[in-house]
Structures are given as structure tokens and as C-alpha cells.
Design a protein around this motif. Structure first.
Motif, PDB file in Angstrom:
ATOM      1  N   SER A   1       7.021   2.483  -7.624  1.00  0.00           N
ATOM      2  CA  SER A   1       6.776   1.069  -7.871  1.00  0.00           C
ATOM      3  C   SER A   1       5.283   0.783  -7.803  1.00  0.00           C
ATOM      4  O   SER A   1       4.465   1.664  -7.500  1.00  0.00           O
ATOM      5  CB  SER A   1       7.522   0.215  -6.835  1.00  0.00           C
ATOM      6  OG  SER A   1       7.145   0.610  -5.518  1.00  0.00           O
ATOM      7  N   THR A   2       4.939  -0.458  -8.063  1.00  0.00           N
ATOM      8  CA  THR A   2       3.539  -0.864  -8.136  1.00  0.00           C
ATOM      9  C   THR A   2       2.728  -0.495  -6.888  1.00  0.00           C
ATOM     10  O   THR A   2       1.655   0.110  -7.008  1.00  0.00           O
ATOM     11  CB  THR A   2       3.444  -2.377  -8.405  1.00  0.00           C
ATOM     12  OG1 THR A   2       4.128  -2.682  -9.625  1.00  0.00           O
ATOM     13  CG2 THR A   2       2.003  -2.824  -8.498  1.00  0.00           C
ATOM     14  N   PRO A   3       3.166  -0.838  -5.669  1.00  0.00           N
ATOM     15  CA  PRO A   3       2.319  -0.517  -4.511  1.00  0.00           C
ATOM     16  C   PRO A   3       2.139   0.975  -4.281  1.00  0.00           C
ATOM     17  O   PRO A   3       1.112   1.395  -3.732  1.00  0.00           O
ATOM     18  CB  PRO A   3       3.051  -1.185  -3.339  1.00  0.00           C
ATOM     19  CG  PRO A   3       4.437  -1.422  -3.814  1.00  0.00           C
ATOM     20  CD  PRO A   3       4.344  -1.629  -5.274  1.00  0.00           C
ATOM     21  N   VAL A   4       3.104   1.791  -4.695  1.00  0.00           N
ATOM     22  CA  VAL A   4       2.962   3.238  -4.543  1.00  0.00           C
ATOM     23  C   VAL A   4       1.831   3.755  -5.430  1.00  0.00           C
ATOM     24  O   VAL A   4       0.979   4.537  -4.980  1.00  0.00           O
ATOM     25  CB  VAL A   4       4.286   3.955  -4.866  1.00  0.00           C
ATOM     26  CG1 VAL A   4       4.092   5.475  -4.836  1.00  0.00           C
ATOM     27  CG2 VAL A   4       5.368   3.556  -3.874  1.00  0.00           C
ATOM     28  N   VAL A   5       1.803   3.329  -6.684  1.00  0.00           N
ATOM     29  CA  VAL A   5       0.730   3.803  -7.564  1.00  0.00           C
ATOM     30  C   VAL A   5      -0.609   3.183  -7.178  1.00  0.00           C
ATOM     31  O   VAL A   5      -1.652   3.821  -7.328  1.00  0.00           O
ATOM     32  CB  VAL A   5       1.059   3.560  -9.054  1.00  0.00           C
ATOM     33  CG1 VAL A   5       2.236   4.417  -9.488  1.00  0.00           C
ATOM     34  CG2 VAL A   5       1.328   2.106  -9.346  1.00  0.00           C
ATOM     35  N   TYR A   6      -0.587   1.961  -6.656  1.00  0.00           N
ATOM     36  CA  TYR A   6      -1.828   1.367  -6.149  1.00  0.00           C
ATOM     37  C   TYR A   6      -2.418   2.244  -5.042  1.00  0.00           C
ATOM     38  O   TYR A   6      -3.605   2.586  -5.068  1.00  0.00           O
ATOM     39  CB  TYR A   6      -1.550  -0.019  -5.566  1.00  0.00           C
ATOM     40  CG  TYR A   6      -1.457  -1.160  -6.544  1.00  0.00           C
ATOM     41  CD1 TYR A   6      -1.788  -1.012  -7.882  1.00  0.00           C
ATOM     42  CD2 TYR A   6      -1.051  -2.418  -6.112  1.00  0.00           C
ATOM     43  CE1 TYR A   6      -1.706  -2.086  -8.764  1.00  0.00           C
ATOM     44  CE2 TYR A   6      -0.970  -3.496  -6.984  1.00  0.00           C
ATOM     45  CZ  TYR A   6      -1.297  -3.321  -8.307  1.00  0.00           C
ATOM     46  OH  TYR A   6      -1.219  -4.384  -9.167  1.00  0.00           O
ATOM     47  N   ALA A   7      -1.615   2.552  -4.051  1.00  0.00           N
ATOM     48  CA  ALA A   7      -2.107   3.327  -2.912  1.00  0.00           C
ATOM     49  C   ALA A   7      -2.587   4.698  -3.357  1.00  0.00           C
ATOM     50  O   ALA A   7      -3.673   5.154  -2.969  1.00  0.00           O
ATOM     51  CB  ALA A   7      -1.003   3.457  -1.857  1.00  0.00           C
ATOM     52  N   ALA A   8      -1.790   5.361  -4.189  1.00  0.00           N
ATOM     53  CA  ALA A   8      -2.154   6.699  -4.650  1.00  0.00           C
ATOM     54  C   ALA A   8      -3.445   6.678  -5.456  1.00  0.00           C
ATOM     55  O   ALA A   8      -4.239   7.629  -5.399  1.00  0.00           O
ATOM     56  CB  ALA A   8      -1.023   7.291  -5.478  1.00  0.00           C
ATOM     57  N   SER A   9      -3.697   5.602  -6.177  1.00  0.00           N
ATOM     58  CA  SER A   9      -4.917   5.521  -6.992  1.00  0.00           C
ATOM     59  C   SER A   9      -6.175   5.511  -6.136  1.00  0.00           C
ATOM     60  O   SER A   9      -7.260   5.823  -6.629  1.00  0.00           O
ATOM     61  CB  SER A   9      -4.876   4.282  -7.883  1.00  0.00           C
ATOM     62  OG  SER A   9      -5.084   3.089  -7.133  1.00  0.00           O
TER      63      SER A   9
ATOM     64  N   LEU B   1      -2.987  -4.394   3.542  1.00  0.00           N
ATOM     65  CA  LEU B   1      -1.862  -3.600   4.028  1.00  0.00           C
ATOM     66  C   LEU B   1      -2.006  -2.132   3.644  1.00  0.00           C
ATOM     67  O   LEU B   1      -1.885  -1.233   4.494  1.00  0.00           O
ATOM     68  CB  LEU B   1      -0.560  -4.164   3.466  1.00  0.00           C
ATOM     69  CG  LEU B   1       0.729  -3.473   3.898  1.00  0.00           C
ATOM     70  CD1 LEU B   1       1.053  -3.812   5.344  1.00  0.00           C
ATOM     71  CD2 LEU B   1       1.884  -3.887   2.978  1.00  0.00           C
ATOM     72  N   LEU B   2      -2.265  -1.862   2.370  1.00  0.00           N
ATOM     73  CA  LEU B   2      -2.290  -0.481   1.889  1.00  0.00           C
ATOM     74  C   LEU B   2      -3.527   0.270   2.374  1.00  0.00           C
ATOM     75  O   LEU B   2      -3.428   1.434   2.782  1.00  0.00           O
ATOM     76  CB  LEU B   2      -2.237  -0.453   0.360  1.00  0.00           C
ATOM     77  CG  LEU B   2      -0.988  -1.038  -0.297  1.00  0.00           C
ATOM     78  CD1 LEU B   2      -1.054  -0.857  -1.813  1.00  0.00           C
ATOM     79  CD2 LEU B   2       0.281  -0.408   0.253  1.00  0.00           C
ATOM     80  N   THR B   3      -4.689  -0.362   2.321  1.00  0.00           N
ATOM     81  CA  THR B   3      -5.900   0.339   2.735  1.00  0.00           C
ATOM     82  C   THR B   3      -5.968   0.514   4.247  1.00  0.00           C
ATOM     83  O   THR B   3      -6.756   1.327   4.743  1.00  0.00           O
ATOM     84  CB  THR B   3      -7.159  -0.401   2.251  1.00  0.00           C
ATOM     85  OG1 THR B   3      -7.152  -1.740   2.775  1.00  0.00           O
ATOM     86  CG2 THR B   3      -7.201  -0.448   0.736  1.00  0.00           C
ATOM     87  N   GLY B   4      -5.130  -0.214   4.983  1.00  0.00           N
ATOM     88  CA  GLY B   4      -5.075  -0.042   6.433  1.00  0.00           C
ATOM     89  C   GLY B   4      -4.138   1.060   6.864  1.00  0.00           C
ATOM     90  O   GLY B   4      -4.010   1.332   8.066  1.00  0.00           O
ATOM     91  N   ALA B   5      -3.472   1.716   5.909  1.00  0.00           N
ATOM     92  CA  ALA B   5      -2.493   2.760   6.226  1.00  0.00           C
ATOM     93  C   ALA B   5      -3.027   4.136   5.834  1.00  0.00           C
ATOM     94  O   ALA B   5      -3.871   4.266   4.941  1.00  0.00           O
ATOM     95  CB  ALA B   5      -1.191   2.492   5.481  1.00  0.00           C
ATOM     96  N   SER B   6      -2.513   5.153   6.502  1.00  0.00           N
ATOM     97  CA  SER B   6      -2.831   6.523   6.107  1.00  0.00           C
ATOM     98  C   SER B   6      -1.725   7.113   5.239  1.00  0.00           C
ATOM     99  O   SER B   6      -1.917   8.142   4.587  1.00  0.00           O
ATOM    100  CB  SER B   6      -3.024   7.404   7.348  1.00  0.00           C
ATOM    101  OG  SER B   6      -1.831   7.430   8.136  1.00  0.00           O
TER     102      SER B   6
END
Length: 345
Positions: free
Chosen positions: A190-198, A177-182
Motif C-alpha cells: 500500500s501507499t505507506p509501505v512504498v513511501y517508507a521504502a522509498s 510516523l514513518l520517519t520516526g520508525a526503523s
């Protein structure tokens, strides 16, 4: 040891990186999400002896990072070991992906014992205005609620979910989901926000933060003060990525052989298995019974804390019961369409 080690597919990600076919029990506890406070006092609070000088020697507290702004490891009374987030171990196994497109929104979510309060329809419409029609990923609690789902669908969004936290495919679906988004957006850091930003993905916090039942009035606002990079649109992606990498321990990852050795996966022994099936459930049951009889926080909004029936409390408490680990997913899967997944959640 305890069932939380296997939440969100974290033990599966560690196992795949280590070269194992399936997850194993661990000699201690693994941090299972990003937290705005010390994981020692949040994720590990139900096992206060682990990490103390007089505590069990063969059990450890495995945290993501010792460089998070949320806490100071030197100030704590328990020792922890920084190993990096399981997210980064999964990313290492999955390899690089092509740049994504479109916006993914992950609204703040509640849990069975602490529902989310607010106007979902208003939040959905506001995001439709600022982000355009997007893919909205709901936590399984909200994905079960037709009113919440309809609020986002009615605003023109596509709605998906990732499964329950005990689903070993959860983290892989989130990775897809996250790597498929720009761009990744949430109304709460929250967790997915820091995941994506990392990973260098444009990740930000915007919109009504809503409120969790029993939450203190200043809980959400304090996040923006401590991590302004995720709220200020003027901050560059590189600066935000550096903060997220520190929060998730991206530079603390171990080599496969070192990780196997640290987690005791270089040999077979019965201690963690016995803890998982016998010791941890007994400790958890004692904690849950004590918490059931306790009073709400003194500064919680009056009348705001949820009143759970025994059946609701029991259902939430049994989520911590141990279960067979199964095998680790071979590759990240796709998020689940809510309409198709609702019956299995």
C-alpha cells in the motif's frame, strides 16, 4: 480542479515546496495514492475526457511515475504527466531526519462503502508475536470502530491515526510516523509501505491480508507476484528502495519554479476555481448516481458486496463535495492518539 487533488494534504505539500503559503486549485487531476493498477483507470476514472486528444486542453493528468510496474503509459488512451508523488515534495521541504526506532504497523483499511472483513484480534495478536508491541496506525474508518481499536490495544499495541483524508495535515503526520520508525509493516502492499521504502526504511508486507467487501479472490495475491521485493525477507533494503523510488517517481520531481509553472501557480486565473466549485461536483454527482444504480461485479463473492442504505451512500458521496482549501501546514505534525481523536473523526 476536483476535491481529490487536496486529499491527504497533497496540494498543501506541493504548495509549500513551490514557495506558496497555501494550496491552490490545479488545472487537472493529481494521483492521490499508490495503486496496483493504472491511475488513469482508478483515480481518474470519473473524468474520462481529461487527457484524451479531444478533451479539455487546459486540464492534465498528473501521475507519480511512468515507471511503475502497475501500468504502461504507452498502452493507455490518455496522456499523463509524471511529476513524482507529493510525498517526495514534502520530504524535500521537511529535510533529513535522524534514524528512527521501533516498528510501525499500518493495517490494510476499508472505506465507508467497502468495509474490511476479517478477524482483527487474530491479526493484532499475530503481529504482537512477530513484531512485538508496536505502534499501529489505523485509518479513520477503523479508528472510529471501538472493536477494531480494542483488538489492537488488547494485543499490547499503541494505536494512533492520521485524521481524515480531507485533513491537510494528514501527509505531514504520516511523514512523522514513518520517519520516526526503523521498520514499517503492513498486511497489504500500500501507499505507506512504498513511501517508507522509498526513503530506505525497512518496509515489508506480512500477515493475513484480510479482505475488502466485494473484492475478487485473487486481488491481494497478485500483489506479491508483481512486487515480490516487499514480501521476500531475503531482499535487501537497497533493492526494495530502488523499486519504491520508481513506483513513487522520486526522480521525476520538478524544481519549484518549474512545478509552479506546470500547475499554473505562477499566475492567477479563474478556470480551476470554477472547475473545483462547479464543474467537478456536477460531474461527480452524475457518476455517483450512475454507480448507485449499478450492479456489483460479476466475479465478486456472492453476498459479499455491502448493501448501503441511502443515508450511508449519501454520506459517502458527499465526501467529494468541494471545500475551502485553507492554508498549508508549516511543518509535519504528530500522529493523533486514537482515544483523543475519535470524537473529531
Amino acid at each position: 480542479m476536483e476535491s481529490q487533488n487536496h486529499y491527504y494534504g497533497h496540494s498543501s505539500a506541493l504548495a509549500r515546496y513551490s514557495g506558496l503559503r497555501g494550496p491552490r486549485h490545479l488545472p487537472g487531476l493529481v494521483q492521490h495514492g499508490w495503486t496496483a493498477a493504472s491511475p488513469l483507470d482508478t483515480h481518474f476514472r470519473d473524468f474520462p475526457a481529461i487527457g484524451t486528444p479531444d478533451g479539455p486542453r487546459r486540464r492534465a493528468l498528473f501521475v507519480w511515475s511512468h515507471r511503475s510496474r502497475a501500468w504502461d503509459p504507452a498502452a493507455g488512451d490518455r496522456r499523463s504527466v509524471a511529476i513524482g508523488a507529493p510525498w517526495h515534495y514534502l520530504c524535500a521541504v521537511a529535510g533529513p531526519r535522524p534514524p528512527g526506532s521501533g516498528t510501525v504497523i499500518l493495517p490494510v483499511h476499508g472505506i465507508a462503502t467497502q468495509p474490511l472483513l476479517g478477524d482483527h484480534a487474530a491479526v493484532a495478536r499475530a503481529w504482537a508475536g512477530t513484531e512485538g508491541p508496536s505502534t499501529v496506525c489505523l485509518y479513520h474508518v477503523e479508528a472510529r470502530d471501538p472493536r477494531v481499536v480494542d483488538a489492537y490495544v488488547g494485543a499490547g499495541h499503541r494505536v494512533v491515526t492520521l485524521g481524515t483524508r480531507t485533513d491537510p495535515r494528514f501527509l505531514g503526520r504520516l511523514h512523522t510516523l514513518l520517519t520516526g520508525a526503523s521498520r514499517v509493516v503492513s498486511n497489504r502492499l500500500s501507499t505507506p509501505v512504498v513511501y517508507a521504502a522509498s526513503l530506505g526504511i525497512d518496509a515489508t508486507v506480512s500477515g493475513d491480508a484480510m479482505r475488502l467487501a466485494g473484492e475478487r479472490p485473487d486481488d491481494a495475491g497478485s500483489l506479491a507476484a508483481r512486487w515480490p521485493e516487499f514480501y521476500d525477507r531475503g531482499v535487501g533494503t537497497a533493492e526494495r528502495t530502488a523499486v519504491a523510488r520508481a513506483e513513487t517517481g522520486a526522480d521525476d520531481l520538478l524544481q519549484p519554479a518549474d512545478l509552479r509553472r506546470l500547475l499554473g501557480w505562477d499566475r492567477r486565473h479563474a478556470g480551476p476555481w470554477l472547475d473545483h466549485w462547479l464543474g467537478a461536483p456536477l460531474s461527480r454527482a452524475t457518476t455517483q448516481l450512475r454507480r448507485r444504480s449499478g450492479a456489483p461485479a460479476a466475479d465478486a463473492p456472492a453476498g459479499d458486496a455491502p448493501t448501503l442504505s441511502f443515508a450511508q451512500w449519501f454520506a459517502a458521496a458527499t465526501e467529494y463535495l468541494p471545500r475551502p482549501l485553507g492554508s498549508a501546514p508549516g511543518a509535519p505534525g504528530a500522529p493523533l492518539d486514537v482515544a483523543a481523536a475519535r470524537e473529531s473523526l
